[in-house]
Write a protein that holds these residues in place. Structure first.
Motif, PDB file in Angstrom:
ATOM      1  N   VAL A 240       0.917  -1.575   0.119  1.00 54.20           N
ATOM      2  CA  VAL A 240      -0.411   0.138  -0.018  1.00 54.20           C
ATOM      3  C   VAL A 240       0.925   1.104   0.041  1.00 54.20           C
ATOM      4  O   VAL A 240       0.612   2.169  -0.950  1.00 54.20           O
ATOM      5  CB  VAL A 240      -0.866  -0.125   1.346  1.00 54.20           C
ATOM      6  CG1 VAL A 240      -1.468   1.093   1.085  1.00 54.20           C
ATOM      7  CG2 VAL A 240      -1.933  -1.705   0.668  1.00 54.20           C
ATOM      8  N   ASP A 274      -6.351   8.626   1.686  1.00 58.34           N
ATOM      9  CA  ASP A 274      -6.379   8.271   0.904  1.00 58.34           C
ATOM     10  C   ASP A 274      -6.928   8.159  -0.654  1.00 58.34           C
ATOM     11  O   ASP A 274      -8.040   8.627  -0.718  1.00 58.34           O
ATOM     12  CB  ASP A 274      -6.970   6.915   1.567  1.00 58.34           C
ATOM     13  CG  ASP A 274      -7.855   5.091   0.928  1.00 58.34           C
ATOM     14  OD1 ASP A 274      -7.481   5.500  -0.834  1.00 58.34           O
ATOM     15  OD2 ASP A 274      -8.601   4.883   0.836  1.00 58.34           O
ATOM     16  N   GLY A 277      -5.513   4.534  -4.890  1.00 57.57           N
ATOM     17  CA  GLY A 277      -4.109   4.500  -5.352  1.00 57.57           C
ATOM     18  C   GLY A 277      -4.860   4.997  -6.851  1.00 57.57           C
ATOM     19  O   GLY A 277      -4.781   5.243  -7.325  1.00 57.57           O
ATOM     20  N   ASN A 324      -1.902   6.494   0.659  1.00 53.26           N
ATOM     21  CA  ASN A 324      -2.461   5.331  -0.509  1.00 53.26           C
ATOM     22  C   ASN A 324      -2.440   6.127  -1.744  1.00 53.26           C
ATOM     23  O   ASN A 324      -3.188   7.601  -1.926  1.00 53.26           O
ATOM     24  CB  ASN A 324      -3.640   4.590  -0.395  1.00 53.26           C
ATOM     25  CG  ASN A 324      -4.237   3.516  -1.277  1.00 53.26           C
ATOM     26  OD1 ASN A 324      -3.482   3.236  -2.223  1.00 53.26           O
ATOM     27  ND2 ASN A 324      -4.879   3.383  -1.424  1.00 53.26           N
ATOM     28  N   THR A 350      -6.970  -1.610  -5.836  1.00 55.71           N
ATOM     29  CA  THR A 350      -5.856  -0.881  -4.815  1.00 55.71           C
ATOM     30  C   THR A 350      -6.693   0.188  -3.739  1.00 55.71           C
ATOM     31  O   THR A 350      -6.617   1.114  -2.995  1.00 55.71           O
ATOM     32  CB  THR A 350      -4.674  -0.018  -5.149  1.00 55.71           C
ATOM     33  OG1 THR A 350      -5.953   1.406  -6.168  1.00 55.71           O
ATOM     34  CG2 THR A 350      -4.487  -0.672  -6.127  1.00 55.71           C
ATOM     35  N   GLU A 353      -7.791  -1.088   0.370  1.00 52.75           N
ATOM     36  CA  GLU A 353      -6.489  -0.886   0.310  1.00 52.75           C
ATOM     37  C   GLU A 353      -6.357  -1.079   2.225  1.00 52.75           C
ATOM     38  O   GLU A 353      -5.246  -1.471   3.101  1.00 52.75           O
ATOM     39  CB  GLU A 353      -4.855   0.046   0.050  1.00 52.75           C
ATOM     40  CG  GLU A 353      -5.209   1.423   1.681  1.00 52.75           C
ATOM     41  CD  GLU A 353      -6.868   2.187   1.724  1.00 52.75           C
ATOM     42  OE1 GLU A 353      -7.029   2.466   2.862  1.00 52.75           O
ATOM     43  OE2 GLU A 353      -7.904   1.941   0.344  1.00 52.75           O
TER      44      GLU A 353
END
Length: 506
Positions: A240, A274, A277, A324, A350, A353
């Motif tokens: 991650v 976050d 990703g 991330n 992703t 995560e």
């Protein structure tokens, strides 16, 4: 939190204070004074309830009316707050009191001079009620002003600290109020971390905050950096975190009591930001993603509170911390990670995560041989779909444990709901190339399948509970009760109560 708390048994009508807070019940022709309010009500000609009725007050929960006393009582201001209908047994629920006290203190704190000296004459005939009033009042004074500038901010910073006095003659009231102060400090600390801009709280910063707390609370601490994580086989955290310029961390905190025979382990998700990703989130869903480390913040704050309270239990806290981000080095959908302990995971999304970093932490937590593992995470958007923004989910591999955690949350005034871990959902996590996939092939039951995924990393015979706090951790609506806009500190008090429950099981 710049407040001081005390307990006083004197009549609230004669206490030397800047404001006195009293409670009123709904029902009848006018709001009816609650326990603790009668001397203040009687000091007004015709009763304060009649005045409130003229102002349109009904006594509904958290309804607040501020009235000049004009000398009727010593305090120049009376704050009347609604408690809803009077209970048939006369015992007002502590959570109702906490939220009422919070609403009253939010109103007082919004004044240019701040809350000042406040006497809280809400129903407090038991120690639990006194503690609830103190907790709500302290949390109601919370504000996050780190990034405020200008004259208004300077004046606010120059205010004297609030002085809160709980009017109660209940046995044990002083101890309950002291505990409430510790909990309020823990929740406020969680809120501060969650509200901090992600540029100012990258994984290394959160680990540094943990080191400061460990020193203050005399906790044992271990911090694994990116090299140690890679060498140690922590594939979830490494995978991650590999897309970010700010590398991941695993933090282990430990509190030991010489007389303890039981150990609880807490694992908190600490994604400091976050983006999703390479499975990038939409822009509108990203601005609150600084809150994706709420679980780790709650664990850190709870560990300090456990130490401050001196609980007769051993407690271990893990913060699984990463950022991330999408980049040329980020993990890709279809990559395969090896979690700590060796189990492999195919990463199909992703943006799922959190479960990857939590898997590393859950496996590592077994090494402490705990009697119970509890993880807490802003894990799924599906939690909001299922339970909304104020209720967190509790899942477990043991029905008794699940019920005990729900009971702990309820006792602390935190709304939770027991949820199942349906065995049939496991097939949806099958991978054609690895031991398990990080997301299911269908979108239904996403909160539950995430819990089923985490359960894969719990050893047979180990008691475990999972708290999904995605909605309750960050309030994007208006403030209510003692809950501000932004970080709420959800779950922090529940973790402390779980530790207290296990301390009593010695």
């Amino acid at each position: 939190m710049s407040t001081t708390l005390s307990v006083n048994t004197e009549s609230p009508s004669s206490l030397d204070a800047d404001a006195v807070v009293v409670g009123y019940h709904s029902g009848g022709d006018a709001p009816e004074p609650a326990s603790g309010a009668h001397s203040v009500d009687a000091a007004f000609t015709g009763g304060l309830g009649s005045t409130l009725s003229l102002l349109g007050a009904s006594g509904a929960p958290e309804e607040v009316h501020t009235i000049a006393s004009l000398g009727a009582v010593t305090a120049p201001i009376v704050v009347a707050v609604g408690l809803g209908p009077a209970p048939t047994d006369g015992a007002v629920d502590p959570d109702v009191l906490s939220r009422a006290a919070g609403a009253a203190l939010r109103a007082l704190s919004s004044r240019p001079e701040g809350a000042g000296r406040v006497a809280l004459a809400l129903p407090a005939t038991t120690a639990d009620q006194a503690g609830a009033v103190a907790l709500g009042a302290e949390l109601g004074t919370y504000s996050f002003d780190r990034y405020r500038t200008g004259e208004k901010a300077e004046k606010k910073a120059a205010r004297p600290s609030a002085t809160l006095t709980v009017v109660s003659g209940a046995d044990g009231a002083a101890d309950a109020v002291e505990r409430a102060a510790v909990l309020a400090e823990a929740v406020s600390f969680t809120r501060d971390l969650v509200n901090t801009a992600p540029a100012d709280l990258v994984p290394e910063d959160l680990a540094s905050a943990a080191q400061e707390i460990a020193q203050q609370a005399e906790l044992e601490i271990e911090v694994l950096d990116e090299r140690a994580l890679s060498e140690g086989g922590y594939g979830g955290l490494t995978g991650v975190g590999q897309g970010s310029a700010n590398p991941p961390r695993l933090v282990r905190l430990a509190y030991t009591h010489p007389e303890a025979t039981r150990t609880v382990a807490f694992v908190g998700k600490g994604i400091t930001f976050d983006s999703g990703g390479l499975s990038l989130k939409p822009a509108g869903g990203m601005d609150s993603m600084k809150s994706d480390m709420s679980g780790a913040a709650s664990v850190l704050a709870a560990m300090r509170a456990i130490s401050t309270l001196g609980l007769k239990v051993n407690a271990v806290g893990y913060l699984t911390v990463a950022e991330n981000m999408p980049s040329g080095t980020a993990q890709r959908p279809s990559d395969v990670l090896s979690i700590y302990g060796g189990k492999t995971v195919e990463v199909l999304n992703t943006d799922a995560e959190g479960r990857l970093v939590m898997a590393d932490g859950l496996v590592r937590a077994h090494e402490d041989q705990p009697d119970l593992i509890v993880d807490i995470a802003t894990l799924t958007g599906a939690q909001l779909v299922a339970l909304g923004t104020r209720v967190f989910a509790v899942m477990s591999n043991d029905d008794t444990v699940r019920d005990e955690v729900v009971a702990a949350a309820t006792a602390e005034g935190e709304a939770s709901w027991p949820m199942p871990l349906p065995g049939e959902l496991r097939a949806g996590l099958d991978s054609s190339v690895a031991d398990i996939a990080n997301v299911a092939g269908e979108r239904w039951g996403g909160m539950l399948s995430a819990g089923v995924f985490l359960q894969e990393f719990i050893e047979e015979g180990t008691k475990w509970a999972h708290l999904d706090i995605a909605g309750p951790s960050f309030n994007q609506g208006g403030p209510h009760g003692y809950t501000p806009k932004g970080g709420t500190g959800a779950g922090t008090r529940t973790l402390v109560r779980i530790a207290e429950d296990y301390a009593r099981k010695q």
